[in-house]
Motif scaffolding. Structure first.
Motif, PDB file in Angstrom:
ATOM      1  N   ILE A 105     -35.977-102.019  51.914  1.00  0.00           N
ATOM      2  CA  ILE A 105     -34.536-101.764  51.971  1.00  0.00           C
ATOM      3  C   ILE A 105     -34.261-100.339  52.431  1.00  0.00           C
ATOM      4  N   ILE A 106     -35.031 -99.377  51.937  1.00  0.00           N
ATOM      5  CA  ILE A 106     -34.859 -97.987  52.352  1.00  0.00           C
ATOM      6  C   ILE A 106     -35.138 -97.838  53.848  1.00  0.00           C
ATOM      7  N   ALA A 107     -36.180 -98.520  54.334  1.00  0.00           N
ATOM      8  CA  ALA A 107     -36.491 -98.474  55.767  1.00  0.00           C
ATOM      9  C   ALA A 107     -35.353 -99.078  56.585  1.00  0.00           C
ATOM     10  N   GLU A 108     -34.780-100.182  56.103  1.00  0.00           N
ATOM     11  CA  GLU A 108     -33.647-100.796  56.800  1.00  0.00           C
ATOM     12  C   GLU A 108     -32.441 -99.863  56.826  1.00  0.00           C
ATOM     13  N   GLN A 109     -32.202 -99.169  55.706  1.00  0.00           N
ATOM     14  CA  GLN A 109     -31.076 -98.234  55.651  1.00  0.00           C
ATOM     15  C   GLN A 109     -31.278 -97.076  56.625  1.00  0.00           C
ATOM     16  N   LYS A 110     -32.509 -96.577  56.716  1.00  0.00           N
ATOM     17  CA  LYS A 110     -32.795 -95.489  57.661  1.00  0.00           C
ATOM     18  C   LYS A 110     -32.615 -95.959  59.102  1.00  0.00           C
ATOM     19  N   GLU A 111     -33.080 -97.172  59.385  1.00  0.00           N
ATOM     20  CA  GLU A 111     -32.933 -97.717  60.736  1.00  0.00           C
ATOM     21  C   GLU A 111     -31.463 -97.915  61.081  1.00  0.00           C
ATOM     22  N   ARG A 112     -30.695 -98.425  60.124  1.00  0.00           N
ATOM     23  CA  ARG A 112     -29.268 -98.637  60.347  1.00  0.00           C
ATOM     24  C   ARG A 112     -28.563 -97.306  60.589  1.00  0.00           C
ATOM     25  N   ALA A 113     -28.927 -96.289  59.806  1.00  0.00           N
ATOM     26  CA  ALA A 113     -28.325 -94.962  59.987  1.00  0.00           C
ATOM     27  C   ALA A 113     -28.687 -94.382  61.354  1.00  0.00           C
ATOM     28  N   ALA A 114     -29.921 -94.584  61.778  1.00  0.00           N
ATOM     29  CA  ALA A 114     -30.348 -94.077  63.082  1.00  0.00           C
ATOM     30  C   ALA A 114     -29.597 -94.789  64.206  1.00  0.00           C
ATOM     31  N   LEU A 115     -29.383 -96.090  64.074  1.00  0.00           N
ATOM     32  CA  LEU A 115     -28.655 -96.834  65.105  1.00  0.00           C
ATOM     33  C   LEU A 115     -27.172 -96.485  65.098  1.00  0.00           C
ATOM     34  N   ASP A 116     -26.612 -96.206  63.920  1.00  0.00           N
ATOM     35  CA  ASP A 116     -25.200 -95.833  63.844  1.00  0.00           C
ATOM     36  C   ASP A 116     -24.945 -94.471  64.477  1.00  0.00           C
ATOM     37  N   ASN A 117     -25.936 -93.609  64.462  1.00  0.00           N
ATOM     38  CA  ASN A 117     -25.789 -92.270  65.024  1.00  0.00           C
ATOM     39  C   ASN A 117     -26.309 -92.170  66.455  1.00  0.00           C
ATOM     40  N   LEU A 118     -26.610 -93.284  67.051  1.00  0.00           N
ATOM     41  CA  LEU A 118     -27.134 -93.321  68.396  1.00  0.00           C
ATOM     42  C   LEU A 118     -26.059 -92.880  69.398  1.00  0.00           C
ATOM     43  N   GLU A 119     -26.451 -91.994  70.276  1.00  0.00           N
ATOM     44  CA  GLU A 119     -25.530 -91.532  71.315  1.00  0.00           C
ATOM     45  C   GLU A 119     -25.888 -92.165  72.658  1.00  0.00           C
ATOM     46  N   ILE A 120     -24.876 -92.670  73.314  1.00  0.00           N
ATOM     47  CA  ILE A 120     -25.087 -93.281  74.619  1.00  0.00           C
ATOM     48  C   ILE A 120     -24.664 -92.276  75.686  1.00  0.00           C
ATOM     49  N   ILE A 121     -25.584 -92.022  76.577  1.00  0.00           N
ATOM     50  CA  ILE A 121     -25.321 -91.069  77.664  1.00  0.00           C
ATOM     51  C   ILE A 121     -25.186 -91.871  78.956  1.00  0.00           C
ATOM     52  N   LYS A 122     -24.034 -91.738  79.589  1.00  0.00           N
ATOM     53  CA  LYS A 122     -23.792 -92.464  80.831  1.00  0.00           C
ATOM     54  C   LYS A 122     -24.431 -91.706  81.990  1.00  0.00           C
ATOM     55  N   SER A 123     -25.115 -92.456  82.813  1.00  0.00           N
ATOM     56  CA  SER A 123     -25.682 -91.838  84.008  1.00  0.00           C
ATOM     57  C   SER A 123     -24.736 -92.094  85.181  1.00  0.00           C
ATOM     58  N   HIS A 124     -24.694 -91.175  86.119  1.00  0.00           N
ATOM     59  CA  HIS A 124     -23.767 -91.281  87.241  1.00  0.00           C
ATOM     60  C   HIS A 124     -24.320 -92.117  88.329  1.00  0.00           C
TER      61      HIS A 124
END
Length: 124
Positions: A105-124
């Motif tokens: 469960i702790i691993a799932e919470q860490k993974e969820r937090a990492a995905l929630d903080n994921l930044e998408i960088i648009k390429s031109h």
């Protein structure tokens, strides 16, 4: 669950494991939870939300066994008795059943937090 765990560190070093094992055995016997028929994971506090989630993930038989052990231990405590020696929890029976679920469960919470903080960088 915030306490540090040195078990992996100790198990990785056989000389240290041999040194610490007698102390660990003494402590488990001195804690006397096995004399009440409990297992180590039965002592984990249910106040943490992670533990509550792990308890919900237990299969029916394991959950029933846990409740039975807890009720029997409570009754013995109220009567100020211990189980007959033949019914004590043996060290080989005292295996973790809740800790792996908590770690999952702790691993799932860490993974969820990492995905929630994921930044998408648009390429031109």
């Amino acid at each position: 669950m915030s306490a540090p765990h040195f078990a992996g560190f100790i198990r990785a070093r056989p000389w240290l494991h041999r040194l610490v094992q007698p102390v660990a055995n003494w402590y488990a016997n001195a804690a006397a939870y096995r004399q009440l028929g409990l297992r180590a994971d039965d002592l984990i506090s249910e106040e943490d939300e992670t533990v509550l989630k792990a308890l919900k993930r237990l299969d029916e038989k394991t959950s029933y066994d846990r409740v039975y052990r807890m009720r029997r231990a409570t009754q013995l405590s109220l009567q100020q008795k211990i189980l007959p020696k033949a019914e004590w929890t043996k060290p080989e029976e005292d295996t973790p059943y809740l800790e792996p679920l908590i770690a999952e469960i702790i691993a799932e919470q860490k993974e969820r937090a990492a995905l929630d903080n994921l930044e998408i960088i648009k390429s031109h």
